[in-house]
Scaffold this active site. Structure first.
Site, short mmCIF file in Angstrom:
data_model
loop_
_atom_site.label_atom_id
_atom_site.label_comp_id
_atom_site.label_asym_id
_atom_site.label_seq_id
_atom_site.Cartn_x
_atom_site.Cartn_y
_atom_site.Cartn_z
N GLU B 150 0.83 -1.21 0.00
CA GLU B 150 0.00 0.00 0.00
C GLU B 150 0.86 1.26 0.00
O GLU B 150 0.48 2.27 -0.60
CB GLU B 150 -0.92 0.01 1.21
CG GLU B 150 -2.05 -0.99 1.12
CD GLU B 150 -2.95 -0.95 2.33
OE1 GLU B 150 -2.44 -1.28 3.43
OE2 GLU B 150 -4.11 -0.59 2.19
N GLU B 172 -4.02 -9.34 3.65
CA GLU B 172 -4.80 -9.05 4.87
C GLU B 172 -6.00 -9.98 5.01
O GLU B 172 -6.27 -10.50 6.09
CB GLU B 172 -5.29 -7.60 4.87
CG GLU B 172 -4.21 -6.58 5.22
CD GLU B 172 -3.42 -6.11 4.02
OE1 GLU B 172 -3.46 -6.79 2.97
OE2 GLU B 172 -2.74 -5.08 4.13
#
Lengths: 620, 620
Positions: B150, B172
């Site tokens: 990210e 995740e």
């Protein structure tokens, strides 16, 4: 927080989304010329669940199922109707909103599903206006509180009686510590464009706003004294009717009851089958998963570095490697319960009718309409009654040429009211699919008919797999995919784009290439080249790949998947509608778990008990 | 779910957002000509809280505070830098993302705040590119997992080493049952425009994707063999530097440490004061609330019908009438703890400098920059350390003409790099205000200076109140408001619109009227007529109105207000940035409460323990 579902009233075991106007308990639908009156007169005792009463025109999902049904019937059964007058049958109250005791006792899942369906119904009212010229005028004769005002917000025009006491209000936050759950906040700011600070005052003033201020603040369109109300309503109805292009002389078709046969393992409709089965096979299957995963397309190399990094970061112990996760399956209380719902759509048995008149003659039996209604019911049934379904697998069977022939028929007759309504219904059903919080998977196999309209289900899916060539010892024709005009704008998603435009955000030339291939019969490799399916697999890989994928999917956290899919499905622009389902709904879902709302001392639980709620004041 | 905050490391009692490059523990910032290298080399022991180690370049909020600081310093202290090379100082790992043990032990509020700040930092990296021509090239030399990828997604260009093992991944969901918390999903679909089904595969493949597929799927911009990496990086740096308009010859200014004096009741900065006090007065004050509320502007009439309707719907017992709710205040554990933070902004003491050079000379003491930095720190401090603050009240004091003179000075010098950076910093600070989950209130009183840039705080507030005329026995000049060019585009919100354009969505002529009034000194009634403030009140009403409003606000559910404000503040369009803070963040917040993630058997808690998480399979 109570997470057990209440008992359904009347001994039912499932929530049923089909309704019959002759048996409505909460609404009175009367049609006079081009104006219909939809009178809300909720039967206090006619609740969906046990344990509460629907006082003061408050509603539960059962009330909304009838409302949604009435709107659809006006579109199909009464094509000449141009204006709906949405009114209350009770004195001094329009609607008190969602029933608080129902909400207080509902499971988190039911609250979320309830809000989703009522949102879709409100969107349907707006869609009837935009797409069909069926306008709604809401006549508020008393209190319109919370969901009552949100219902009004879906109308084209809101009239409020000026009697010194009737107000509109969104008292959810001050009274119940939750948000208006049916698009209220977004419609206040984005549809009615109420200034944000005034919206803040409005949404925190439990007694609501009335009279001139309600007009000045754009909350309603006009206030009318009681003595002049009927005259004013009639005038507005004439004005709106004059703007509608709905056909004055057309005769509607009857939306006959669906035929459904339910068994322990699924449901059989006329053109749709739903099959339910466990997501995970026995544990010997799980043992193969690690190996099988390594063979997944282009992830064959062992990409262990990321895992290793995270694993070692977490002290070198990996709690849930794939094999460990697969090991969940046999464990009771974990993903062992997860199931798959396979929805098979069957293509038409006969060519399209010869004329629009013949289509009207076929009515609800006309294949595209029958299929759309059955698919809609199947999706709603899974959403509300099958919480353990992790993934919906779309399959189809039939002749793709026939599917395309129906698309061409509808295209050729697109000015005909019924063709337009059928396309509109498909648009809404497909949006319902997009918003369904289950993993969506399309399997494009030999003998399938994912062409034109049906291909939209492939593009609505989170992933699609297409089989290359024939299966050994199977004489079904190889899987194909075919695009048609409908795939390029007839069925926009809630973000305003077609599913293919959403898919090809990166490079508009991909969309152009797809357009150029419209009408072609695409085999698996061609479809994969055009980016229309996720993976094309041959017969050798197929069985294992799909099994491993579906088992793995079912082993992931249900909530995590819901959030993931709600994000990845809607790339690109947002609209009022997508904001309602994204920003507003997601916040509401969050709040629907917070103790300030749903805890034993929370506002939803304590409302009406005489006890004050106790709030955790910490801001998050 | 643990909701108690961990102990801060090193005996600190508050999270401090100020950083000093000479004391960075996790980053090495080196500047060579027009290229800076920002080397991530996280000190495992240098954690913000006790109880975990930052292995493998995983991060916590402390690491991100240094990163945010480094980006700001490059903008102000090194105006000649055109390209940032974002690299790892560790072998075979770029960054393993947010530290899992930190997340597992963090309170819900800290997780939410942590994600918000890291999002703002990533947005800041993108803003440096768009607004300042300070481009970021991310060089991934190993694993970039989760938040590590990210971080890369915020860069203009992502280079991945092609060594057969280095991958990018968002694991995740499969590993931790949560979502990528720092914009990952939205940047994958909306920035990098990865096809949605590929995004689905990527986000559910814990081992990540590497090599050619990472490029084909648009996850990275190029893969480069190790042997050619340095050469390729240098080439890209030259290419990006050639596109930048940053000034080659300019000399930066030093962002000197802020001076802060903290007491039990607040903080004193040079140009900003923060005062903390209880939101509710003693119980005798509460007794007046019902009455006082009835006197609220134009809600004087008793709009009891909505309440009555809801009340009677809930069996006639109203649990929390206003007086009952006011009664919370003295109760321990409820809103008794709620506090107000009053932030007073002080106008300039002297006219603007004579020239841009003189502005550079003043450096961090230049009033607009000093004020923006202090306001930013005050907001971050309240967010992270004062969870019981229900509302932030903005006040100002000073000469509005001087404030406007500074705005004119910056406008006249808007081509100067420092003027541009200062405006950009204000833009970011104001966005931070918009995204702060506390009720925001502006009080425009005699002696205040809400003009131009400072007026943005009035428009950022959920509500604003302006006092008509002077106060009895007070010789301060009456409250005024003044608009300037800056109010019409210099400070867009995250939805892409100016605050005034967001405010006047309903009717563009309202915006035109406001524009026409730019430069005028508007008294309370004029400001109210133009729609610039919510209520103009006279001295007689002021005290009670404000007190009742603030007490009532503090008595509402903190969570409900967070959701309400997150919706009402952002009418109209959405952008990638607003989607990150709306759709993605709201879903993540929801998931951050769900037992599948944070329960004792949830994935976050069990990660690395050797125990499998147990999931509730029900889909919501």
């Amino acid at each position: 927080m109570a997470d057990a579902e209440r008992k359904l009233n009347n001994g039912k075991s499932r929530i049923d989304f089909q309704a019959d106007p002759s048996k409505y308990r909460h609404w009175k639908l009367t049609v006079g010329g081009d104006v219909a009156t939809l009178l809300m007169d909720v039967d206090e005792k006619g609740t969906l669940f046990e344990g509460y009463e629907l006082k003061l025109n408050s509603y539960d999902l059962g009330v909304d199922i009838e409302l949604a049904d009435a709107i659809e019937r006006l579109r199909f059964e009464h094509p000449q109707v141009k204006v709906i007058l949405l009114r209350s049958g009770k004195p001094r109250v329009f609607c008190a909103g969602a029933n608080i005791r129902m909400l207080a006792g509902a499971s988190h899942a039911h609250k979320v599903n309830f809000c989703k369906f009522t949102n879709e119904t409100r969107n349907g009212i707006e869609d009837a206006s935009e797409a069909s010229g069926l306008f709604t005028i809401c006549v508020i004769n008393g209190t319109a509180a919370g969901g009552g005002y949100e219902l009004a917000l879906a109308a084209d025009h809101i009239m409020l009686i000026d009697d010194g006491s009737s107000t509109v209000s969104l008292p959810e936050l001050p009274l119940l510590a939750v948000l208006p759950g049916t698009g209220g906040l977004t419609r206040v700011t984005d549809k009615r464009k109420v200034r944000r600070d005034r919206a803040d005052v409005f949404c925190t003033t439990e007694e609501g706003i009335k009279g001139k201020r309600a007009v000045d603040w754009r909350l309603v369109d006009e206030v009318v004294p009681a003595s002049k109300l009927e005259e004013a309503v009639a005038k507005r109805a004439r004005e709106f009717a004059a703007k509608s292009q709905r056909p004055a002389a057309a005769k509607g078709i009857a939306l006959k009851p669906l035929t459904r046969e339910r068994s322990a393992d699924g449901v059989e409709y006329g053109t749709v089958s739903v099959e339910l089965r466990a997501a995970a096979l026995a544990s010997e299957a799980s043992g193969q998963r690690g190996q099988s995963q390594v063979r997944a397309p282009d992830t064959r190399e062992d990409g262990s570095s990321a895992r290793a990094a995270l694993a070692s970061e977490a002290s070198g112990q990996r709690g849930h490697s794939k094999s460990a996760r697969a090991g969940h399956s046999p464990e009771p209380g974990s993903s062992a319960r997860a199931r798959l719902a396979t929805i098979t759509l069957r293509g038409p048995q006969a060519p399209p009718p010869a004329s629009a008149e013949a289509m009207v003659e076929q009515g609800a039996e006309f294949w595209p309409l029958k299929l759309a209604r059955e698919l809609d019911d199947a999706i709603l049934d899974i959403r509300a009654n099958e919480f353990d379904v992790a993934a919906i697998v779309f399959k189809s069977s039939g002749d793709p040429a026939q599917v395309l022939a129906y698309d061409q028929f509808l295209e050729a007759n697109k000015e005909h009211w019924l063709a337009r309504e059928i396309r509109g219904f498909w648009k809404r059903v497909l949006k319902r699919v997009d918003l369904t919080s289950r993993s969506l998977v399309a399997l494009v196999e030999p003998g399938s008919c994912f062409a034109g309209t049906l291909a939209e289900l492939v593009f609505a899916s989170d992933r699609s797999y297409m089989l290359i060539g024939k299966r050994d010892g199977d004489n079904k024709p190889p899987a194909t995919l075919a695009l048609a005009t409908v795939n390029f704008g007839a069925y926009p998603m809630s973000n305003g784009l077609s599913r293919l435009a959403s898919r090809f955000l990166a490079d508009p030339t991909d969309l152009d290439r797809a357009k150029a291939a419209a009408g072609e019969t695409l085999d698996a490799e061609a479809a994969e080249r055009l980016g229309l399916v996720t993976f094309a697999l041959d017969d050798i890989d197929w069985e294992d790949e799909i099994r491993v994928f579906l088992e793995e999917r079912a082993s992931f956290s249900a909530d995590g998947l819901t959030g993931l899919e709600a994000n990845l499905r809607f790339g690109g622009p947002e609209t009022m509608e997508s904001k309602i389902f994204a920003r507003l709904t997601a916040w509401q879902n969050w709040i629907f778990q917070r103790p300030n709302a749903v805890g034993e001392e929370g506002a939803l639980k304590r409302y009406g008990t005489g006890q004050k709620p106790a709030f955790d004041t910490r801001r998050v």
